[in-house]
Structure formats: C-alpha cells, structure tokens
Write an enzyme that holds these catalytic residues in place. Structure first.
Site, short mmCIF file in Angstrom:
data_model
loop_
_atom_site.label_atom_id
_atom_site.label_comp_id
_atom_site.label_asym_id
_atom_site.label_seq_id
_atom_site.Cartn_x
_atom_site.Cartn_y
_atom_site.Cartn_z
N GLY A 48 16.69 -3.09 -3.85
CA GLY A 48 16.28 -4.43 -3.42
C GLY A 48 16.57 -5.55 -4.39
N ASP A 107 4.35 -6.07 -3.74
CA ASP A 107 3.51 -6.12 -2.55
C ASP A 107 2.14 -5.54 -2.91
OD1 ASP A 107 3.05 -6.39 0.26
OD2 ASP A 107 3.71 -4.36 0.62
N LYS A 135 3.34 -10.96 -3.33
CA LYS A 135 2.38 -11.18 -2.23
C LYS A 135 0.98 -10.94 -2.80
CE LYS A 135 5.37 -9.29 1.45
NZ LYS A 135 5.56 -8.10 2.31
N PHE A 156 6.03 -9.55 6.23
CA PHE A 156 7.22 -8.78 5.83
C PHE A 156 8.42 -9.73 5.76
CE2 PHE A 156 10.82 -5.92 6.59
CZ PHE A 156 10.54 -4.94 5.67
N ASP A 163 15.41 -5.45 2.49
CA ASP A 163 15.91 -4.80 3.70
C ASP A 163 14.85 -4.58 4.77
OD1 ASP A 163 14.57 -2.67 2.17
OD2 ASP A 163 15.38 -1.36 3.73
P1 IMP Z 1 4.72 -2.18 -3.47
O1 IMP Z 1 4.74 -0.85 -4.17
O2 IMP Z 1 3.82 -2.13 -2.27
O3 IMP Z 1 4.40 -3.33 -4.38
O4 IMP Z 1 6.14 -2.40 -2.84
C1 IMP Z 1 7.24 -2.74 -3.59
C2 IMP Z 1 8.52 -2.38 -2.87
O5 IMP Z 1 8.35 -2.31 -1.45
C3 IMP Z 1 9.54 -3.45 -3.11
O6 IMP Z 1 10.30 -3.18 -4.26
C4 IMP Z 1 10.35 -3.43 -1.84
O7 IMP Z 1 11.40 -2.50 -1.94
C5 IMP Z 1 9.38 -2.98 -0.77
N1 IMP Z 1 8.80 -4.13 -0.04
C6 IMP Z 1 7.54 -4.64 -0.17
N2 IMP Z 1 7.35 -5.67 0.66
C7 IMP Z 1 8.52 -5.84 1.31
C8 IMP Z 1 8.98 -6.80 2.29
O8 IMP Z 1 8.26 -7.71 2.74
N3 IMP Z 1 10.25 -6.64 2.70
C9 IMP Z 1 11.10 -5.68 2.25
N4 IMP Z 1 10.72 -4.77 1.35
C10 IMP Z 1 9.45 -4.85 0.87
#
Ligand code: IMP
Length: 183
Positions: A48, A107, A135, A156, A163
């Site tokens: 990403g 996220d 976020k 999202f 992606d």
């Molecule tokens: P976390 O572990 O929930 O903080 O998620 C982090 C990873 O989830 C990021 O590096 C992204 O690859 C993916 N991700 C989180 N939110 C989104 C989004 O809104 N769109 C696309 N990928 C996301």
C-alpha cells in the site's frame, strides 16, 4: 465530485492529487529538518505505501536509505482483520539506525503496533512512524504515529496505493466509500 462505481459500491473523490502532493512537500520538509545530519532509513510497508513512499522520499532533502517490508492485514475485505502476516522482511541491518516506518494508512493500529514491536527487536537508534492517512476513530489500541499526512473519517478509501481487492492502487487521487452495497 468525481465518483467511481465498483461492485455497486460508490466511491467519491476525497483527496485530490494536488492536495496530496502539497501535503507531501510539508511532510518532507519536517522530516528533513528533524533528521538533519543523520542518515535515516525509510522502511516502506508494501504494497500500500509504495506510491506515497516514492513521492515522499523525493521531498526529503537529507541523505536517506530505503528498505521494504511486506505484510498483509486485510483479507479481501473492507474491514480490519487484525491478522498481520509478514511476507517479506527488511534486508538491512537496522541496529543503531534511525528508522522511519512508512505506512499508507493506519486504521485499527494493529498492523503498525505489530510492526513497531517487530522493528524494535533490531535495536534501532530511533524508530518513528509516518503514515499518509490516519483514521483516529478506528483505533482499537493505544499507539502513536509521528508524522500524519491527513486524519480522515472511518470510511474505506482507495487510490494512491490503497487497494480494494488488490485493485485501484493506480488512481492518482484518493476516493472514499460513500455508498456501500447492501446485498
Ligand atoms: P490496521 O492494522 O487496521 O491499522 O490496518 C492497516 C492496513 O490495512 C493498512 O496498511 C492498509 O493496507 C489496510 N487498510 C486500512 N484501511 C484501509 C482503507 O480504508 N483502504 C484500503 N486499505 C486499508
């Protein structure tokens, strides 16, 4: 507002290419000042962060090195799974180095927390986190991101490296889900 329809989900343009590039100039300046006289190593989180990473390093004016780590945390979904799998580790020795971990989006914070703990095991001189997007309302645990491009609402998002089912990373702007398919 420019809209894109994907599998009956509607995405609207949320951050333009211009807004992103302007913010990257500011972030690059801040990082350049903070790391003056040092040679940080930027570790991009694949896949990403790849677009953000390559644009950001060109706004950093001090010497720097790069490396990558590849993880996956979302399994074909638009919600955080909390499961982090390392597919490719960094190649460089991070011991005694000033490390900047570069994420596309934080996220729930689960991935970044996992990665921070993993990289700290290499005994870097310092470790900071950079993320294009954050976020804040989604945080499931306590964590810190040192450089944030934009704080965004929980929807999202896709484009500029992000992606949906591995596609749409090549969009120049960032689009946010405004209408989700219900059936
Ligand atoms: P976390 O572990 O929930 O903080 O998620 C982090 C990873 O989830 C990021 O590096 C992204 O690859 C993916 N991700 C989180 N939110 C989104 C989004 O809104 N769109 C696309 N990928 C996301």
């Amino acid at each position: 507002m420019e809209k894109i329809k994907i599998d009956n989900n509607i995405f609207g343009e949320f951050l333009s290419a211009k807004e992103i590039s302007e913010r990257l100039v500011e972030m690059g300046k801040e990082i350049t000042e903070d790391y003056a006289g040092k040679t940080p190593i930027l570790v991009g989180v694949l896949n990403g962060s790849v677009i953000f990473f390559s644009d950001l390093i060109r706004e950093i004016k001090c010497d720097c090195e790069i490396d990558f780590i590849r993880v996956s945390s979302y399994e074909k979904a638009m919600r955080s799974s909390g499961i982090v799998k390392v597919h490719k580790d960094v190649n460089s020795n991070l011991e005694g180095r000033h490390v900047l971990l570069v994420e596309d989006i934080v996220d729930s914070g689960l991935s970044v927390t996992y990665l921070r703990e993993k990289l700290l095991k290499s005994n870097p001189a310092s470790l900071k986190i950079v993320s294009l997007l954050l976020k804040p309302e989604q945080a499931k645990i306590d964590f810190e991101v040192d450089y944030v491009g934009f704080e965004i609402p929980p929807a999202f998002v896709i484009g500029y490296g992000l992606d949906y089912e591995q596609k749409y990373r090549n969009l120049k702007a960032i689009y946010s889900l405004i209408e989700e398919r219900t059936v």
